[in-house]
Design an enzyme around this catalytic site. Structure first.
Site, mmCIF file in Angstrom:
data_model
loop_
_atom_site.group_PDB
_atom_site.id
_atom_site.type_symbol
_atom_site.label_atom_id
_atom_site.label_comp_id
_atom_site.label_asym_id
_atom_site.label_seq_id
_atom_site.Cartn_x
_atom_site.Cartn_y
_atom_site.Cartn_z
ATOM 1 N N TYR A 142 21.681 -10.343 -4.996
ATOM 2 C CA TYR A 142 21.374 -10.200 -3.550
ATOM 3 C C TYR A 142 23.057 -8.646 -3.439
ATOM 4 O O TYR A 142 23.387 -8.520 -2.147
ATOM 5 C CB TYR A 142 21.549 -11.631 -2.526
ATOM 6 C CG TYR A 142 20.604 -12.267 -2.795
ATOM 7 C CD1 TYR A 142 19.384 -11.723 -3.405
ATOM 8 C CD2 TYR A 142 20.698 -13.378 -1.942
ATOM 9 C CE1 TYR A 142 18.108 -12.858 -2.904
ATOM 10 C CE2 TYR A 142 19.995 -13.978 -1.720
ATOM 11 C CZ TYR A 142 18.107 -13.827 -2.419
ATOM 12 O OH TYR A 142 17.167 -14.542 -2.146
ATOM 13 N N LYS A 192 16.814 -17.582 -16.418
ATOM 14 C CA LYS A 192 15.196 -16.604 -17.359
ATOM 15 C C LYS A 192 15.997 -16.784 -17.587
ATOM 16 O O LYS A 192 15.771 -14.803 -17.694
ATOM 17 C CB LYS A 192 15.045 -15.753 -16.215
ATOM 18 C CG LYS A 192 13.190 -15.446 -16.394
ATOM 19 C CD LYS A 192 12.702 -16.234 -16.354
ATOM 20 C CE LYS A 192 11.108 -15.589 -16.688
ATOM 21 N NZ LYS A 192 9.883 -17.001 -16.735
#
Ligand code: NAD
Length: 366
Positions: A142, A192
């Protein structure tokens, strides 16, 4: 009486409706503890853009930094969706979080016993779920640079950058470790790492400090598996720590365990600053109808008492008042399922009962 100034940013859509309830409840709960809350209210988000041409003014930012304690409603609406990225209401929110340096976003996901039937997930799966999601809030994709849109051989493309440094990971992880120490002593780090470099950095960085918390059992989970596990068996989690993007998505998914987005509060902490806001957005579809669920905003005010004012008894008073409303069977439309013993209610009616419960300090066991 001790005086404390709180900046309120009601924002757009249902933001002002739920914030005004939270402010009244906050004032009443603090008054009981000998603390007088004074409020400085500022325009924020789309409504600030309409008046000042920007989603947040420098004056508002200064006021927030000075007060160090901010209670926010929600921002956004379809009328501002086509503004340039820097003018959009969400840009104001990201700027505020960044300027306040509130890097750790705490999202408690607690299933209230009287609402276990309101979730779309089976009652025995969610009953007694109590998770604390700690989301990194001022880094990751972001905020990462570069971010741009360009064109290659007539084919437009866009780039965002997911970047995490060791210090960013470790400071938010320490907040999560410390929270786990005060709870069940289990911390699950979600990443991840099988695909992303930034996730491998995340995992390595948290492992480096795990030894400082020998009383906390650290585990790791891939985010795709975690999305599934949250729905399959939420009770397996105690505290979870994850990056900005993953935390955003996982906490919305987890909100459905509680029955509605309208139930979830959050606290964003960094240094002495605290920004408190419901997890839900501005809900333009129901704005102005007096039917918004104010409980997430009110629960955010409880977190404000706990983390910024160190008034645990005021926090508990507010949380007990929420219990009282639910036990009395009052439900806004987002929670109402025609279950026997419940009635369809509205924002004002719930506000009234909350205030009554807080002022009478009604204690309800959870
Ligand atoms: P939303 O959370 O506003 O609404 C999703 C659904 O949940 C809607 O049907 C809404 O009516 C319902 N809902 C949400 N909060 C509720 C409440 N307190 N009581 C009853 N029902 C409630 O998400 P969205 O529709 O995806 O986004 C609407 C706007 O809000 C967009 O402009 C978005 O960018 C913005 N948004 C802002 C924030 C924030 O300010 N932190 C967060 C998310 C979305």
């Amino acid at each position: 009486m001790k005086k404390v100034n709180v900046v309120t940013l009601p924002g757009d859509g249902i933001g002002p409706e739920v914030t005004s309830v939270a402010v009244e409840v906050l004032k009443e709960a603090c008054r009981h503890e000998g603390v007088e809350i004074s409020v400085s209210e500022h325009l924020f988000g789309g409504i600030s853009y309409e008046k000042h041409g920007v989603p947040v003014t420098d004056e508002t930012l200064e006021s927030c930094k000075k007060s160090k304690i901010v209670l926010l409603g929600a921002v956004g609406g379809p009328q501002w969706d086509n503004l340039s990225a820097d003018k959009r209401p969400e840009a104001g929110l990201l700027k505020l979080r960044k300027e306040l340096g509130v890097y750790a976003n705490l999202r408690p996901i607690q299933v209230y016993p009287s609402l276990a039937g309101a979730s779309t997930i089976k009652e025995d799966v969610i009953a007694e779920t109590d998770i604390l999601i700690v989301r990194e809030l001022t880094g990751g994709v972001y905020f990462g640079e570069p971010r741009y849109t360009s064109e290659e051989n007539g084919d437009p493309y866009s780039v965002d950058t997911m970047k995490y440094s060791r210090s960013e990971v470790q400071r938010v992880s320490r907040v999560a470790f410390e929270a786990a120490q005060k709870r069940d002593g289990r911390l699950c780090s979600v990443d991840k790492a099988n695909v992303l470099e930034s996730s491998r950095m995340w995992r390595k960085s948290i492992l480096e400090i795990a030894g400082d918390y020998p009383d906390v059992e650290l585990s790791h989970m891939l985010v795709d598996n975690c999305a599934m596990q949250i729905i399959r068996d939420p009770k397996q989690f105690d505290v979870m720590v994850t990056g900005n993007l993953f935390g955003d998505i996982l906490s919305d998914a987890a909100s459905m365990l509680t029955g509605s987005l309208g139930m979830l509060p959050s606290a964003s902490l960094g240094g002495e600053n605290g920004l408190y806001e419901p997890v839900h957005g501005s809900a333009p579809d129901i704005a102005g109808q007096g039917i918004a669920n104010p409980l997430a905003a009110v629960a955010s005010a409880a977190l404000l008492c706990r983390y910024s004012l160190n008034l645990e008894s005021a926090a508990q008073n507010i949380e007990n008042a929420i219990q009282t409303v639910l036990k009395n069977g009052l439900r806004t439309a987002d929670l109402y399922t025609e279950e026997p013993g419940t009635t369809l209610s509205n924002t004002q009616e719930i506000a009234h009962l909350l205030l009554k419960a807080v002022s009478e300090r009604e204690m309800v066991s959870f």
